[in-house]
Design a protein around this motif. Structure first.
Motif, PDB file in Angstrom:
ATOM      1  N   PRO B  14       0.845  -1.208   0.000  1.00  0.00           N
ATOM      2  CA  PRO B  14       0.000   0.000   0.000  1.00  0.00           C
ATOM      3  C   PRO B  14       0.874   1.250   0.000  1.00  0.00           C
ATOM      4  N   ARG B  67      -4.314   9.674  -9.094  1.00  0.00           N
ATOM      5  CA  ARG B  67      -3.350   8.630  -8.693  1.00  0.00           C
ATOM      6  C   ARG B  67      -2.834   7.845  -9.907  1.00  0.00           C
ATOM      7  N   SER B  85       0.402   5.730  -5.242  1.00  0.00           N
ATOM      8  CA  SER B  85      -0.437   5.741  -4.024  1.00  0.00           C
ATOM      9  C   SER B  85      -1.443   4.594  -4.046  1.00  0.00           C
ATOM     10  N   ARG B  87      -3.737   1.445  -3.257  1.00  0.00           N
ATOM     11  CA  ARG B  87      -4.532   1.059  -2.091  1.00  0.00           C
ATOM     12  C   ARG B  87      -4.932  -0.407  -2.203  1.00  0.00           C
ATOM     13  N   ASP B  88      -5.346  -0.958  -1.068  1.00  0.00           N
ATOM     14  CA  ASP B  88      -5.810  -2.357  -1.075  1.00  0.00           C
ATOM     15  C   ASP B  88      -6.892  -2.566  -2.143  1.00  0.00           C
ATOM     16  N   GLU B  89      -7.783  -1.585  -2.247  1.00  0.00           N
ATOM     17  CA  GLU B  89      -8.924  -1.729  -3.165  1.00  0.00           C
ATOM     18  C   GLU B  89      -8.535  -1.627  -4.635  1.00  0.00           C
ATOM     19  N   ASP B  90      -7.271  -1.356  -4.924  1.00  0.00           N
ATOM     20  CA  ASP B  90      -6.807  -1.364  -6.315  1.00  0.00           C
ATOM     21  C   ASP B  90      -6.415  -2.765  -6.767  1.00  0.00           C
TER      22      ASP B  90
END
Lengths: 110, 119
Positions: B14, B67, B85, B87-90
């Motif tokens: 992350p 991003r 940047s 994120r987990d949700e990517d």
């Protein structure tokens, strides 16, 4: 939550006709073409219907698409076991300036 | 035969960065708009970015705006997605997808490259 609304599942027996609905708004389906994609397990999506009701070459005429207002439908006639897949509708959204997809409908052939 | 081959996916922490590439062949790359579409594990398709034929028009989904950066090199028949940047949700399979300029359908997809964001 997806911008376009599809039922999460649908089913039918071989030879039957099934329809999958896709509901949107005036900024997407209401003002632009609808597209449908088939995704078999573990594979990339495949274009099934474009411009609301046109089939790319190689797509059987068992697949048909229609659109009315802010809704669209995909119909599959003469259902076959190999039709078991996830189906997605899509449209360009003028307000978002981007493509929007339905959440997908998992079709099961009983 | 139209071919789109993505590469560059992998495991990233992350906050980290990654650059995806898509090598196109079998068609005139500069004649088509291109998109990136992703699919989180067990989830549906999510469009994330569009770039026009010459790169003059670019759009992003709100979820990645600021991003992610899409770009293309028509001389190299290649599409790119620079991601920062993260994120987990990517976490998702990222597909490169070709869009026609006539009826605007996304008519060809790559096989996808998996990006996993995890510590």
């Amino acid at each position: 939550q997806s911008v376009l609304t599809q039922p999460p599942s649908a089913s039918g027996t071989p030879g039957q006709r099934v329809t999958i609905s896709c509901s949107g708004t005036s900024s997407n389906i209401g003002s632009n073409f609808v597209y449908w994609y088939q995704q078999l397990p573990g594979t990339a999506p495949k274009l099934l219907i474009y411009s609301n009701n046109q089939r790319p070459s190689g797509v059987p005429d068992r697949f048909s698409g229609s659109k009315s207002g802010t809704s669209a439908s995909l119909a599959i006639s003469g259902l076959r076991s190999e039709d078991e897949a996830d189906y997605y509708c899509a449209a360009w959204d003028d307000s978002l300036s981007g493509w929007v997809f339905g959440g997908g409908t998992k079709l099961t052939v009983l | 035969e139209v071919q789109l081959v993505e590469s560059g996916g992998g495991l990233v922490q992350p906050g980290g960065s990654l650059r995806l590439s898509c090598a196109a062949s079998g068609f005139t790359f500069s004649s088509y708009s291109m998109n990136w579409v992703r699919q989180a594990p067990g989830k549906g398709l999510e469009w994330i970015s569009y770039i026009s034929r010459a790169g003059s028009n670019i759009f992003y989904a709100d979820s990645v705006k600021g991003r992610f950066t899409i770009s293309r090199d028509n001389a190299k028949n290649s599409l790119y997605l620079q991601m920062i940047s993260l994120r987990d949700e990517d976490t998702a399979v990222y597909y490169c997808a070709r869009e026609t300029v006539t009826s605007h359908e996304i008519d060809s997809w790559g096989q996808g490259t998996l990006v996993t964001v995890s510590s």
